[in-house]
Structure formats: structure tokens, C-alpha cells
Design a protein around this motif. Structure first.
Motif, PDB file in Angstrom:
ATOM      1  N   LYS A 122       0.864  -1.273  -0.078  1.00 26.90           N
ATOM      2  CA  LYS A 122      -0.185   0.047   0.106  1.00 26.90           C
ATOM      3  C   LYS A 122       0.947   1.121   0.016  1.00 26.90           C
ATOM      4  CE  LYS A 122      -3.931  -2.381   0.407  1.00 26.90           C
ATOM      5  NZ  LYS A 122      -4.572  -2.881  -0.628  1.00 26.90           N
ATOM      6  N   LYS A 123       2.034   0.947   0.691  1.00 26.68           N
ATOM      7  CA  LYS A 123       3.042   2.149   0.861  1.00 26.68           C
ATOM      8  C   LYS A 123       4.199   1.800   0.483  1.00 26.68           C
ATOM      9  CE  LYS A 123       0.909   5.138   4.048  1.00 26.68           C
ATOM     10  NZ  LYS A 123       1.327   5.922   5.452  1.00 26.68           N
ATOM     11  N   LEU A 124       5.192   2.620  -0.525  1.00 30.61           N
ATOM     12  CA  LEU A 124       6.534   2.349  -0.646  1.00 30.61           C
ATOM     13  C   LEU A 124       7.368   3.384  -0.705  1.00 30.61           C
ATOM     14  CD1 LEU A 124       6.243   0.273  -4.089  1.00 30.61           C
ATOM     15  CD2 LEU A 124       6.918  -0.515  -2.011  1.00 30.61           C
ATOM     16  N   LYS A 125       8.735   3.250  -0.230  1.00 34.06           N
ATOM     17  CA  LYS A 125       9.529   4.416   0.057  1.00 34.06           C
ATOM     18  C   LYS A 125       9.821   5.144  -1.531  1.00 34.06           C
ATOM     19  CE  LYS A 125      11.737   2.801   4.010  1.00 34.06           C
ATOM     20  NZ  LYS A 125      10.834   3.567   4.847  1.00 34.06           N
ATOM     21  N   ASP A 126       9.840   6.487  -1.475  1.00 36.64           N
ATOM     22  CA  ASP A 126      10.304   7.144  -2.766  1.00 36.64           C
ATOM     23  C   ASP A 126      11.710   7.369  -2.642  1.00 36.64           C
ATOM     24  OD1 ASP A 126      11.105   9.299  -0.838  1.00 36.64           O
ATOM     25  OD2 ASP A 126       9.172  10.504  -1.425  1.00 36.64           O
ATOM     26  N   ALA A 127      12.193   8.149  -3.753  1.00 37.73           N
ATOM     27  CA  ALA A 127      13.575   8.332  -3.896  1.00 37.73           C
ATOM     28  C   ALA A 127      14.558   8.837  -2.724  1.00 37.73           C
ATOM     29  CB  ALA A 127      13.725   9.302  -5.219  1.00 37.73           C
ATOM     30  N   VAL A 128      13.753   9.720  -1.770  1.00 34.42           N
ATOM     31  CA  VAL A 128      14.402  10.088  -0.612  1.00 34.42           C
ATOM     32  C   VAL A 128      14.090   9.323   0.578  1.00 34.42           C
ATOM     33  CG1 VAL A 128      14.712  12.447  -1.647  1.00 34.42           C
ATOM     34  CG2 VAL A 128      12.607  11.850  -0.547  1.00 34.42           C
ATOM     35  N   GLY A 129      13.394   8.336   0.561  1.00 27.77           N
ATOM     36  CA  GLY A 129      13.208   7.544   1.737  1.00 27.77           C
ATOM     37  C   GLY A 129      11.836   7.632   2.408  1.00 27.77           C
ATOM     38  N   ILE A 130      11.022   8.570   1.953  1.00 26.10           N
ATOM     39  CA  ILE A 130       9.882   8.626   2.577  1.00 26.10           C
ATOM     40  C   ILE A 130       8.808   7.713   2.104  1.00 26.10           C
ATOM     41  CG2 ILE A 130       8.020  10.547   3.004  1.00 26.10           C
ATOM     42  CD1 ILE A 130      10.074  12.442   2.542  1.00 26.10           C
ATOM     43  N   ASP A 131       7.994   7.316   3.107  1.00 26.87           N
ATOM     44  CA  ASP A 131       6.976   6.402   2.702  1.00 26.87           C
ATOM     45  C   ASP A 131       5.746   7.038   2.118  1.00 26.87           C
ATOM     46  OD1 ASP A 131       7.805   3.898   3.651  1.00 26.87           O
ATOM     47  OD2 ASP A 131       7.030   3.753   5.484  1.00 26.87           O
ATOM     48  N   GLN A 132       5.630   6.579   0.820  1.00 28.12           N
ATOM     49  CA  GLN A 132       4.508   7.321   0.067  1.00 28.12           C
ATOM     50  C   GLN A 132       3.422   6.202  -0.300  1.00 28.12           C
ATOM     51  OE1 GLN A 132       4.113  10.440  -1.051  1.00 28.12           O
ATOM     52  NE2 GLN A 132       6.295  11.225  -0.127  1.00 28.12           N
ATOM     53  N   GLU A 133       2.144   6.704  -0.373  1.00 28.64           N
ATOM     54  CA  GLU A 133       0.759   5.952  -0.789  1.00 28.64           C
ATOM     55  C   GLU A 133       0.843   5.814  -2.199  1.00 28.64           C
ATOM     56  OE1 GLU A 133      -3.803   5.711   0.175  1.00 28.64           O
ATOM     57  OE2 GLU A 133      -2.741   7.100   1.289  1.00 28.64           O
TER      58      GLU A 133
END
Length: 191
Positions: A122-133
């Protein structure tokens, strides 16, 4: 007519732009009806319709982060169980030039409905390491296909039980489909 398709090739997990072999790991069940009508001694009309269900299997798919509205911008590779339904309608004119063989000219309409996608994340880390939906809605909306194909083949009867056929078919019109040419060879044994 009942068919069951079992994936036989190995998946090749490359990038999200690569083609997966082995039917994406999906088993398919198909039910269909074929009607043959002899117009003349040397000309037959063949109508065929089928419904196919691809059973759920794990696939690598792409999605986008929620709030990203451009598909392909910040693509996210993830895994999901996917399944779909497909309807096929074919109309063929089959000619018999002699007892030895003939040719077949056909039209095919293929309608693949939207995928059913059950994501693992449901969530994955973006390029800077923040969990994004993750937003899968765009992927689902763009998964339906409508294709129209033309087909031509030659066939040769080797005896009463064995037939060899070779031909081509190509997509000439469609929505969200690749315009492709396919070449095929088929051996049919009747008993």
C-alpha cells in the motif's frame, strides 16, 4: 468447447517495460462455442465465441505515487495479484480448394476487461526514503483492451486425420493494444 491453459515458460523479471513469458504465471480457463456452416461444397462459414478467465497470479506491475497524475512519472515497480476476463468473437471463411487443402480468411474481435489488481504494498519509499501511498487506480483504468484482427492461413491435409496449417494475423485497429503481426504454424490430429 472447454480449454484450460497452464503457463509453461519461465518468467523473466527484468524491468516493467519488458514482456513476461509464461502468460505472466496465469492459469486460464476458457469456455467457447464454435458453429460451422457449409455455404457451398467448397466454402464454409465458421463462427466462434469464447469467454476466458485468467486466474489470479503474482505479477510485477507499475503504479504511481498517490497525487502523481502523469503515468510514467515516478513509476514504482511493485507486485500484485492480477486477474482478468476476456471475450473473443471470430468469423472465418474457410475454402476447400481440393481434398488436399485450402485457405482461411478470418476476422477476430478481442475484448479484454479491466484487470482486477490486489497489490501487495500500500506504501513504498520514494527516492528520498519517505513512505508514500501507492495509487493503482490509473493502472486498473488503463488495463482494458479492444483489438480487431485479420487472419489468413493456408492448410494442407496430409491424410484423413492429420492437417498442417500456417498463416499470419495482425491487429489493424484497437484501443490500448500493440499493432502487431503474428505468424503461426499448427498441426491438428483428429481421431
Amino acid at each position: 468447447m472447454l480449454n484450460y491453459i497452464i503457463p509453461t515458460a519461465t518468467k523473466v523479471p527484468l524491468s516493467y517495460l519488458s514482456y513476461e513469458f509464461g502468460n505472466g504465471g496465469h492459469n486460464e480457463g476458457r469456455i467457447g462455442l464454435q458453429i460451422d456452416y457449409e455455404l457451398l461444397k467448397c466454402l464454409s462459414l465458421v463462427l466462434y465465441g469464447s469467454y476466458t478467465h485468467a486466474f489470479s497470479a503474482m505479477e510485477k506491475i507499475i503504479a504511481s505515487y498517490k497525487g502523481s497524475y502523469a503515468f510514467g512519472m515516478q513509476p514504482v515497480e511493485t507486485f500484485a495479484n492480477t486477474s482478468w476476463n476476456k471475450f473473443i468473437l471470430s468469423i472465418d471463411l474457410v475454402t476447400k480448394i481440393s481434398k488436399i487443402g485450402g485457405f482461411d480468411i478470418g476476422y477476430q474481435l478481442i475484448n479484454k476487461e479491466k484487470d482486477s489488481i490486489n497489490p501487495t504494498d500500500k506504501k513504498l519509499k520514494d527516492a528520498v526514503g519517505i513512505d508514500q501511498e501507492i495509487d493503482y487506480s490509473f493502472m486498473i483504468e488503463r488495463s482494458n483492451r479492444l483489438a480487431q484482427k485479420l487472419r489468413f492461413s493456408l492448410y494442407l491435409n496430409l491424410n484423413n486425420d492429420l492437417q498442417v496449417e500456417a498463416g499470419t494475423d495482425f491487429v489493424f485497429k484497437g484501443t490500448q493494444v500493440i499493432r502487431e503481426n503474428e505468424y503461426f504454424a499448427r498441426i491438428t490430429y483428429s481421431y
